[in-house]
Design a protein around this motif. Structure first.
Motif, PDB file in Angstrom:
ATOM      1  N   UNK A   1     -47.299 -43.090   9.230  1.00 55.24           N
ATOM      2  CA  UNK A   1     -46.527 -41.894   8.790  1.00 55.24           C
ATOM      3  C   UNK A   1     -44.882 -42.329   8.424  1.00 55.24           C
ATOM      4  N   UNK A   2     -44.388 -42.850   9.521  1.00 57.14           N
ATOM      5  CA  UNK A   2     -42.984 -43.061   9.616  1.00 57.14           C
ATOM      6  C   UNK A   2     -42.661 -44.042   8.352  1.00 57.14           C
ATOM      7  N   UNK A   3     -43.478 -44.938   8.194  1.00 59.12           N
ATOM      8  CA  UNK A   3     -43.406 -46.151   7.265  1.00 59.12           C
ATOM      9  C   UNK A   3     -43.456 -45.414   5.785  1.00 59.12           C
ATOM     10  N   UNK A   4     -44.643 -44.431   5.681  1.00 62.71           N
ATOM     11  CA  UNK A   4     -44.682 -43.837   4.412  1.00 62.71           C
ATOM     12  C   UNK A   4     -43.322 -42.924   3.999  1.00 62.71           C
TER      13      UNK A   4
ATOM     14  N   UNK B   1     -38.310 -32.030   3.346  1.00 60.83           N
ATOM     15  CA  UNK B   1     -38.934 -32.037   4.636  1.00 60.83           C
ATOM     16  C   UNK B   1     -38.716 -33.260   5.444  1.00 60.83           C
ATOM     17  N   UNK B   2     -38.031 -34.413   4.847  1.00 59.09           N
ATOM     18  CA  UNK B   2     -37.815 -35.664   5.347  1.00 59.09           C
ATOM     19  C   UNK B   2     -37.556 -35.565   6.817  1.00 59.09           C
ATOM     20  N   UNK B   3     -36.301 -34.702   7.229  1.00 51.75           N
ATOM     21  CA  UNK B   3     -35.761 -35.040   8.448  1.00 51.75           C
ATOM     22  C   UNK B   3     -36.665 -34.379   9.580  1.00 51.75           C
ATOM     23  N   UNK B   4     -37.364 -33.100   9.388  1.00 50.24           N
ATOM     24  CA  UNK B   4     -38.091 -32.522   9.975  1.00 50.24           C
ATOM     25  C   UNK B   4     -39.551 -33.364  10.285  1.00 50.24           C
ATOM     26  N   UNK B   5     -39.842 -33.903   9.053  1.00 51.68           N
ATOM     27  CA  UNK B   5     -41.292 -34.698   9.670  1.00 51.68           C
ATOM     28  C   UNK B   5     -41.035 -36.204  10.026  1.00 51.68           C
ATOM     29  N   UNK B   6     -39.845 -36.640   9.778  1.00 52.96           N
ATOM     30  CA  UNK B   6     -39.143 -38.223  10.619  1.00 52.96           C
ATOM     31  C   UNK B   6     -39.391 -37.439  12.208  1.00 52.96           C
ATOM     32  N   UNK B   7     -38.738 -36.217  12.390  1.00 56.77           N
ATOM     33  CA  UNK B   7     -38.677 -35.942  13.800  1.00 56.77           C
ATOM     34  C   UNK B   7     -39.901 -35.393  14.449  1.00 56.77           C
ATOM     35  N   UNK B   8     -40.846 -35.080  13.492  1.00 55.95           N
ATOM     36  CA  UNK B   8     -42.287 -34.759  14.142  1.00 55.95           C
ATOM     37  C   UNK B   8     -42.958 -36.077  14.197  1.00 55.95           C
TER      38      UNK B   8
ATOM     39  N   UNK C   1     -37.626 -25.655  20.533  1.00 56.55           N
ATOM     40  CA  UNK C   1     -36.186 -25.905  20.874  1.00 56.55           C
ATOM     41  C   UNK C   1     -35.099 -24.934  20.091  1.00 56.55           C
ATOM     42  N   UNK C   2     -35.602 -24.765  19.125  1.00 53.90           N
ATOM     43  CA  UNK C   2     -34.627 -23.740  18.054  1.00 53.90           C
ATOM     44  C   UNK C   2     -35.240 -22.574  17.901  1.00 53.90           C
ATOM     45  N   UNK C   3     -35.823 -21.997  18.558  1.00 55.86           N
ATOM     46  CA  UNK C   3     -36.382 -20.652  18.713  1.00 55.86           C
ATOM     47  C   UNK C   3     -37.192 -20.320  17.317  1.00 55.86           C
ATOM     48  N   UNK C   4     -37.371 -19.202  16.721  1.00 51.22           N
ATOM     49  CA  UNK C   4     -38.291 -18.859  15.693  1.00 51.22           C
ATOM     50  C   UNK C   4     -37.898 -19.758  14.356  1.00 51.22           C
ATOM     51  N   UNK C   5     -36.725 -19.848  14.244  1.00 56.76           N
ATOM     52  CA  UNK C   5     -36.400 -20.834  13.158  1.00 56.76           C
ATOM     53  C   UNK C   5     -36.837 -22.417  13.166  1.00 56.76           C
ATOM     54  N   UNK C   6     -36.792 -22.931  14.411  1.00 58.50           N
ATOM     55  CA  UNK C   6     -37.373 -24.171  14.514  1.00 58.50           C
ATOM     56  C   UNK C   6     -38.878 -24.088  14.324  1.00 58.50           C
ATOM     57  N   UNK C   7     -39.425 -23.018  14.644  1.00 57.59           N
ATOM     58  CA  UNK C   7     -41.172 -23.084  14.828  1.00 57.59           C
ATOM     59  C   UNK C   7     -41.367 -22.791  13.540  1.00 57.59           C
ATOM     60  N   UNK C   8     -40.571 -21.812  12.520  1.00 63.29           N
ATOM     61  CA  UNK C   8     -40.672 -21.963  11.069  1.00 63.29           C
ATOM     62  C   UNK C   8     -40.723 -23.110  10.396  1.00 63.29           C
ATOM     63  N   UNK C   9     -39.586 -23.945  10.702  1.00 63.45           N
ATOM     64  CA  UNK C   9     -39.548 -25.194  10.139  1.00 63.45           C
ATOM     65  C   UNK C   9     -40.704 -26.141  10.519  1.00 63.45           C
ATOM     66  N   UNK C  10     -41.172 -26.036  11.501  1.00 66.71           N
ATOM     67  CA  UNK C  10     -42.334 -27.044  11.913  1.00 66.71           C
ATOM     68  C   UNK C  10     -43.565 -26.611  11.145  1.00 66.71           C
ATOM     69  N   UNK C  11     -43.533 -25.354  11.077  1.00 68.91           N
ATOM     70  CA  UNK C  11     -44.594 -24.696  10.322  1.00 68.91           C
ATOM     71  C   UNK C  11     -44.908 -25.020   9.027  1.00 68.91           C
TER      72      UNK C  11
END
Length: 398
Positions: free
Chosen positions: A163-166, A208-215, A342-352
């Protein structure tokens, strides 16, 4: 020798092929992982929605003591003589969840504890379930290890690497010249369906690149900590997990209560919130009081711990995340970053929402590939038709 433009085009064609075949081969798996990850962001809330008997509709005036809750567990499961781990909710309408690790019924699995939900006001057992046998934990195992235990973890780490490579290849293929950046970050108005699909694929990936990269990075680290954590240890020493033992004496022949052990632990961190209580596993075991200090990234799994002698009540060991080295601190951040808490509800919604992007990327990418393949076939048919068309008299006389 190839010109610079030719080399650039060849490089682009290579990464286009990499991006295409990774997407086609792994798209369904990554979509599944993204969707299950999105659901797991609010795992407890969804579990309560699916099992409304877990919600305390009318909280009582006072909670039972922790020792009374523990004795209720013992009465409900008298054969379970080793230690229990109790999750203490902050929400007054939420049940206490107690885990009994490695029960005989599921010992063939790497992780499948017995889980009891207990009313904190009455001590009654609201649910008695094994991990993996109800919806949200089954989804967790599907997301974490494809229901394949240790083999699944390795496979998921490999999927994370691909996934990182993609992701990186997609950004490389998208990267525009500076003067075209604005148009590259927006939908083209009044575009054809083909162009709209392309723009959706492109923009979903870019935003979504930064969040997906982090995930992906945190997911790999969480899947195979036995390989990743030692790498962190090269930068700063990792703290060994304490394993203190209680010492029974004639002066202290009886176990202190859970409430006494909690009081000892909270005395060391009076401003911290109690999250978990782990009872001794045997006569030499100790209490582990798990607390959350302000500023810790994880809400449910903080790293402040106090180990208490089960007989004397003395503090045997302390783990304070404020005193950990850089590598341990990074490791402690991995799970809360992956879940977004780690970033509260904002972080959870970003991941969702980032999890929901995964099937969007797969579907739009698949449509884009089918469109291009259909276009190539049309062009090929037209070319063959032109070749097979009989020459006109004018052409023959030339």
């Amino acid at each position: 020798m190839k010109s610079t433009a030719g080399k650039k085009q060849a490089r682009r064609q290579f990464w286009l092929a990499v991006h295409l075949y990774l997407g086609l081969s792994l798209g369904l798996v990554i979509s599944l992982v993204g969707l299950t990850g999105s659901l797991l962001v609010f795992y407890i809330d969804l579990d309560e929605w699916l099992n409304p008997q877990l919600i305390i509709s009318e909280p009582g005036p006072q909670r039972q003591s922790y020792e009374n809750i523990f004795q209720a567990l013992r009465r409900a499961e008298p054969a379970r003589q080793r230690g229990w781990r109790l999750e203490i909710p902050d929400d007054p309408r939420r049940a206490i969840t107690a885990r009994y690790y490695q029960p005989q019924e599921t010992e063939h699995h790497g992780f499948a504890p017995l889980m009891l939900s207990v009313d904190p006001y009455t001590g009654s057992v609201l649910a008695n379930r094994f991990w993996g046998e109800f919806a949200m934990t089954w989804l967790y195992d599907l997301h974490y290890k494809l229901l394949l235990d240790e083999t699944g973890k390795i496979l998921m780490a490999i999927v994370g690497g691909l996934l990182l490579m993609s992701l990186v290849s997609g950004i490389y293929l998208w990267w525009p010249p500076l003067h075209k950046l604005k148009s590259a970050l927006s939908l083209k108005r009044h575009a054809s369906r083909e162009r709209l699909n392309y723009d959706l694929h492109k923009l979903a990936g870019v935003y979504s690149f930064i969040v997906l990269l982090l995930l992906a990075l945190t997911g790999i680290a969480l899947e195979i900590p036995q390989y990743v954590n030692p790498l962190f240890g090269y930068f700063s020493p990792l703290q060994a997990s304490p394993a203190p033992k209680s010492a029974i004496t004639q002066n202290n022949p009886a176990r202190i209560s859970l409430d006494q052990a909690v009081a000892v632990g909270q005395a060391r961190f009076p401003q911290a919130r109690l999250c978990w209580i782990e009872t001794p596993h045997d006569t030499n075991g100790s209490y582990r009081i798990n607390l959350r200090q302000a500023g810790e990234p994880s809400l449910r799994f903080p790293k402040t711990n106090v180990w208490v002698d089960q007989y004397s009540g003395q503090v045997l060991a302390i783990s304070n995340p404020d005193e950990l080295g850089g590598s341990d601190t990074v490791i402690n951040w991995l799970h809360p970053l992956h879940t977004g808490e780690a970033f509260g509800l904002t972080g959870q919604l970003l991941v969702l929402f980032s999890g929901l992007v995964c099937p969007i990327l797969f579907i739009t990418g698949l449509i884009r590939w089918l469109q291009k393949r259909r276009g190539r076939r049309t062009t090929k048919r037209q070319s063959l038709s032109a070749k097979n068309q009989p020459l006109s008299p004018q052409m023959l006389n030339r």
